[in-house]
Design a protein around this motif. Structure first.
Motif, PDB file in Angstrom:
ATOM      1  N   ALA A 350      -4.615 -31.577  22.484  1.00 33.20           N
ATOM      2  CA  ALA A 350      -4.472 -33.047  21.842  1.00 33.20           C
ATOM      3  C   ALA A 350      -3.831 -32.789  20.367  1.00 33.20           C
ATOM      4  O   ALA A 350      -2.950 -33.643  20.146  1.00 33.20           O
ATOM      5  CB  ALA A 350      -5.957 -33.598  21.930  1.00 33.20           C
ATOM      6  N   ALA A 351      -4.215 -31.818  19.790  1.00 31.15           N
ATOM      7  CA  ALA A 351      -3.694 -31.618  18.389  1.00 31.15           C
ATOM      8  C   ALA A 351      -2.038 -31.372  18.526  1.00 31.15           C
ATOM      9  O   ALA A 351      -1.305 -31.950  17.649  1.00 31.15           O
ATOM     10  CB  ALA A 351      -4.347 -30.495  17.546  1.00 31.15           C
ATOM     11  N   GLY A 352      -1.689 -30.558  19.611  1.00 27.14           N
ATOM     12  CA  GLY A 352      -0.264 -30.105  19.846  1.00 27.14           C
ATOM     13  C   GLY A 352       0.437 -31.408  20.132  1.00 27.14           C
ATOM     14  O   GLY A 352       1.630 -31.649  19.709  1.00 27.14           O
ATOM     15  N   LEU A 353       0.054 -32.265  20.940  1.00 25.09           N
ATOM     16  CA  LEU A 353       0.614 -33.569  21.245  1.00 25.09           C
ATOM     17  C   LEU A 353       0.736 -34.405  20.063  1.00 25.09           C
ATOM     18  O   LEU A 353       1.940 -35.002  19.896  1.00 25.09           O
ATOM     19  CB  LEU A 353      -0.282 -34.288  22.477  1.00 25.09           C
ATOM     20  N   VAL A 354      -0.309 -34.649  19.279  1.00 23.83           N
ATOM     21  CA  VAL A 354      -0.183 -35.629  18.102  1.00 23.83           C
ATOM     22  C   VAL A 354       0.803 -34.864  17.146  1.00 23.83           C
ATOM     23  O   VAL A 354       1.816 -35.734  16.829  1.00 23.83           O
ATOM     24  CB  VAL A 354      -1.613 -35.326  17.271  1.00 23.83           C
ATOM     25  N   LEU A 355       1.155 -33.795  16.793  1.00 24.91           N
ATOM     26  CA  LEU A 355       1.775 -33.003  15.919  1.00 24.91           C
ATOM     27  C   LEU A 355       3.229 -33.263  16.293  1.00 24.91           C
ATOM     28  O   LEU A 355       4.185 -33.360  15.626  1.00 24.91           O
ATOM     29  CB  LEU A 355       1.489 -31.594  15.835  1.00 24.91           C
ATOM     30  N   SER A 356       3.537 -33.229  17.637  1.00 23.98           N
ATOM     31  CA  SER A 356       4.938 -33.296  18.278  1.00 23.98           C
ATOM     32  C   SER A 356       5.167 -34.852  18.044  1.00 23.98           C
ATOM     33  O   SER A 356       6.613 -35.024  18.246  1.00 23.98           O
ATOM     34  CB  SER A 356       4.759 -33.204  19.838  1.00 23.98           C
ATOM     35  N   PHE A 357       4.519 -35.593  17.882  1.00 22.03           N
ATOM     36  CA  PHE A 357       5.019 -37.117  17.470  1.00 22.03           C
ATOM     37  C   PHE A 357       5.223 -37.520  16.051  1.00 22.03           C
ATOM     38  O   PHE A 357       5.381 -38.645  15.573  1.00 22.03           O
ATOM     39  CB  PHE A 357       4.055 -38.094  18.009  1.00 22.03           C
ATOM     40  N   GLN A 358       5.134 -36.261  15.268  1.00 21.27           N
ATOM     41  CA  GLN A 358       5.058 -36.717  13.744  1.00 21.27           C
ATOM     42  C   GLN A 358       5.815 -35.519  12.930  1.00 21.27           C
ATOM     43  O   GLN A 358       5.559 -34.464  13.645  1.00 21.27           O
ATOM     44  CB  GLN A 358       3.852 -36.974  13.034  1.00 21.27           C
ATOM     45  N   ASP A 359       6.388 -35.656  11.863  1.00 27.72           N
ATOM     46  CA  ASP A 359       6.966 -34.406  11.181  1.00 27.72           C
ATOM     47  C   ASP A 359       5.891 -33.972  10.155  1.00 27.72           C
ATOM     48  O   ASP A 359       6.684 -33.386   9.137  1.00 27.72           O
ATOM     49  CB  ASP A 359       8.319 -34.994  10.517  1.00 27.72           C
ATOM     50  N   PHE A 360       4.928 -34.203  10.208  1.00 30.55           N
ATOM     51  CA  PHE A 360       4.134 -33.848   9.002  1.00 30.55           C
ATOM     52  C   PHE A 360       2.669 -33.230   9.718  1.00 30.55           C
ATOM     53  O   PHE A 360       2.313 -33.789  10.749  1.00 30.55           O
ATOM     54  CB  PHE A 360       3.658 -34.772   8.085  1.00 30.55           C
ATOM     55  N   VAL A 361       1.739 -32.621   9.048  1.00 28.31           N
ATOM     56  CA  VAL A 361       0.585 -32.021   9.547  1.00 28.31           C
ATOM     57  C   VAL A 361      -0.613 -32.896   9.364  1.00 28.31           C
ATOM     58  O   VAL A 361      -1.267 -33.384  10.380  1.00 28.31           O
ATOM     59  CB  VAL A 361       0.297 -30.470   9.246  1.00 28.31           C
ATOM     60  N   LEU A 362      -0.744 -33.152   7.956  1.00 26.35           N
ATOM     61  CA  LEU A 362      -1.632 -33.953   7.506  1.00 26.35           C
ATOM     62  C   LEU A 362      -0.975 -35.226   6.498  1.00 26.35           C
ATOM     63  O   LEU A 362       0.145 -34.826   5.821  1.00 26.35           O
ATOM     64  CB  LEU A 362      -2.604 -33.453   6.511  1.00 26.35           C
ATOM     65  N   PRO A 363      -1.563 -36.179   6.722  1.00 26.81           N
ATOM     66  CA  PRO A 363      -0.698 -37.487   5.994  1.00 26.81           C
ATOM     67  C   PRO A 363      -0.647 -37.399   4.558  1.00 26.81           C
ATOM     68  O   PRO A 363      -1.593 -36.713   3.992  1.00 26.81           O
ATOM     69  CB  PRO A 363      -1.692 -38.757   6.263  1.00 26.81           C
TER      70      PRO A 363
END
Length: 490
Positions: A350-363
Motif C-alpha cells: 500500500a505504501a508503494g502504491l501511494v508513493l508511486s502517485f506523488q513525488d514526495f515521501v512526507l508532505p
C-alpha cells in the motif's frame, strides 16, 4: 565577348558568396520552437514540458513559445512546470495564449518572460480548490499564501503588478488603480488604508479594478491595459512579428506517442489498479498460473510504467514493491496461517502504491496541498484495494464455477460420495470361502483365506489361532468369519 564572360563570372561568384553568407546567417539566427501546452495540467504535462525544455535550454538560439490552451489542473504539476520554464533565460521564453490560460494555466503563462494574447482569450482565476466530502471548495489561507508568494515572485521577474497578480488567487483582496498626476499604480485596500491623509490628497484619481469577493480574470484587452500582455493579436505569426521573430524559422513541438499514451491512460489508473489487484488475488486462490495472473501483471505494470514515465515512480518505489511481494511470498509459502509477514506485506505494498502517485515521501509543511494529495492517494489506494477484493471474490464465487459450462471438459458433474472400491472385492474374497485364523480374534484379528492374509472380525465370540474359519458375510468392507464348527452347529 571575353570581357562579358569575365563580368558574368564575377557576378556569379558574388551571388554565390552572398547566398552562402545569407544562408549561414539565417541558420545562425533564432529558431522559434512552438510548444503546445494543451489540456489538463497534471504530471504527464509536466514530464512532457521538462523533456522539451531540457533539450532546448542550452541552445542559445532557441526561442521557446508556449501555446496555451488549458483550464488548469494540479497545483504541484503547475509548480514543476514553472520551475522548468524558469531554468531558461526569461528573454527566450514567451507565453502565447491561444485560447485560454485559466487557474494553473495562468501560473504557467506568467512564468514566461513575455505574454501575448490572441483576441477573445482569457487569463486569470487561480483560486486553489480542494476536494472535500461536500464537493470542491476553495483552499484555506495557508495554501493561498504559498500561491500568492509564487505569483509575487513571477511578477517581480517579469515586471508585472504584484498586487494584481496576487488578486488572481484570493477573493479577499480589493485592488484600486491610483493616479498621481501622470503616474498610475495599483494597490490593495490595506495599502490604501495605510496611506496618510497628506498622501491621499496628492491622488488625482482612484478606481476599483478588483472588487472584494472576486478574482481577477482578464480578456486580452484588459490584460494589455493592466500591463500583462504585450498586445492583442489575431494569429501566431502576428504575435511573432510583434516580438521581432516574424522572419525566423518555426519548429512545432507536440507530445510524442508515449507521452500521449501516458496522459490518455491517467484517468483509468484507479480501474487498472482494481483489475490488477483483483486478478492477482484470483490467481492466488486458483491453482497454477493462468489468465488472471497475466492480467494482473499487465494492469499493475501499466500503472507503474505510467507513473515512472511522468517522474513520480522511481527505483525507490520499485524496491518497496519487491520487498512487499517477498513478504507476501513468505506468508504464503513459508509461514503457516496469517501473521506479521502478511500484515507487513499489505502495509508495504500500500505504501508503494501511494508513493508511486506523488513525488514526495512526507508532505512538506510549506506546501499545504501535499497533505491533501497524500490523503487523496491513500483514499485511492484503499478504495481500489477494497474494490479489487469485492470483484475478485465475486469472480471466484460466481464466475469461475460457471466457466465449466462454457469451456468444454471433461468435468466431474457428480460427487464421489458413493464411489468407493471394497478391498475385499479387489482381493476376490466372498461369502463361503474357508480359511484359518492366524491370530486370536477378540473379536478382530488376522486370517488366511485363499493364500491371502486379511483382517477379519467375529460376531462377538473369540477364536483361537489355527482354527478353521469360514467367511459368514462381508459388510461395508469388513470380513465377518465364524468357525466351521459353528457353521455345522447352525
Amino acid at each position: 565577348m571575353l570581357l562579358e564572360r569575365k563580368i558574368l563570372r564575377v557576378r556569379a561568384s558574388v551571388l554565390f558568396f552572398v547566398l552562402i553568407f545569407s544562408g549561414t546567417a539565417y541558420a545562425a539566427g533564432p529558431v522559434v520552437h512552438i510548444i503546445s501546452v494543451s489540456g489538463t495540467v497534471e504530471p504527464g504535462m509536466a514530464a512532457y514540458l521538462k523533456r522539451v525544455v531540457s533539450s532546448l535550454e542550452k541552445d542559445e538560439s532557441a526561442i521557446l513559445v508556449f501555446a496555451m490552451n488549458t483550464f488548469g489542473g494540479r497545483v504541484d504539476a503547475a509548480f514543476d512546470i514553472v520551475e522548468t520554464i524558469c531554468t531558461v533565460p526569461r528573454q527566450r521564453t514567451i507565453a502565447y495564449v491561444e485560447k485560454k490560460a485559466i487557474s494553473a494555466g495562468t501560473l504557467i503563462a506568467l512564468s514566461a518572460g513575455s505574454l501575448i494574447m490572441k483576441e477573445n482569450t482569457l487569463i486569470g482565476d487561480c483560486a486553489p480548490m480542494i476536494q472535500t466530502s461536500e464537493g470542491h471548495k476553495e483552499a484555506g489561507e495557508k495554501t493561498q499564501t504559498v500561491l500568492r508568494a509564487q505569483f509575487r515572485t513571477l511578477a517581480k521577474r517579469n515586471n508585472y503588478s504584484q498586487v494584481l497578480a496576487e488578486s488572481m488567487v484570493s477573493k479577499s483582496m480589493e485592488v484600486y488603480k491610483i493616479t498621481r498626476g501622470t503616474h498610475s499604480e495599483y494597490m490593495d485596500k490595506t495599502q490604501w488604508q495605510e496611506l496618510s491623509e497628506k498622501e491621499k490628497k496628492k491622488i488625482t484619481g482612484k478606481s476599483t479594478i478588483v472588487s472584494q469577493g472576486e478574482l481577477l480574470t482578464m480578456d486580452d484587452k484588459e490584460a494589455f491595459e493592466l500591463g500583462f500582455s504585450r498586445q492583442s493579436v489575431t494569429t501566431l505569426d502576428q504575435a511573432l512579428g510583434v516580438l521581432g521573430y516574424g522572419s525566423c524559422k518555426k519548429v512545432y513541438i507536440t507530445e510524442n506517442w508515449s507521452e500521449n499514451f501516458v496522459r490518455w491512460i491517467q484517468p483509468f489508473l484507479p480501474i487498472l489498479m482494481i483489475l490488477g489487484i483483483g486478478a492477482v488475488y484470483t490467481e492466488i486462490k486458483a491453482p497454477g498460473f493462468g489468465i488472471p495472473g497475466l492480467v494482473g501483471i499487465i494492469c499493475l505494470g501499466l500503472v507503474f510504467f505510467n507513473q515512472y514515465l511522468v517522474g513520480l515512480a522511481n527505483y525507490t518505489e520499485i524496491l518497496v514493491f519487491i520487498i512487499g511481494f517477498l513478504l507476501l511470498g513468505m506468508e504464503m509459502f513459508v509461514l503457516p496461517g496469517f501473521g506479521m509477514a502478511g500484515i507487513s506485506a499489505i502495509i508495504v505494498l500500500a505504501a508503494g502504491l501511494v508513493l508511486s502517485f506523488q513525488d514526495f515521501v512526507l508532505p512538506d509543511p510549506s506546501l499545504p496541498w501535499q497533505s491533501n494529495l497524500m490523503i487523496n492517494n491513500l483514499g485511492l489506494v484503499m478504495g481500489s484495494a477494497f474494490g479489487a477484493l469485492v470483484v475478485s471474490m465475486s469472480v471466484v464465487r460466481f464466475a469461475l464455477p460457471k466457466l465449466s459450462k462454457v469451456i468444454k471438459g471433461p468435468y466431474l458433474d457428480a460427487t464421489l460420495q458413493d464411489s468407493h472400491a471394497e478391498s475385499t472385492e479387489a482381493s476376490g474374497i466372498c461369502a463361503g470361502d474357508q480359511g484359518i485364523s492366524l491370530t486370536t480374534l477378540r473379536p478382530s484379528g488376522k486370517v488366511r483365506i485363499r493364500d491371502r492374509k486379511v483382517d477379519a472380525v467375529t460376531q462377538g465370540n473369540f477364536i483361537d489361532p489355527a482354527t478353521p474359519v469360514r467367511v459368514a458375510q462381508i459388510t461395508a468392507g469388513h470380513i465377518i468369519v465364524e468357525t466351521i464348527m459353528e457353521k455345522r452347529e447352525k
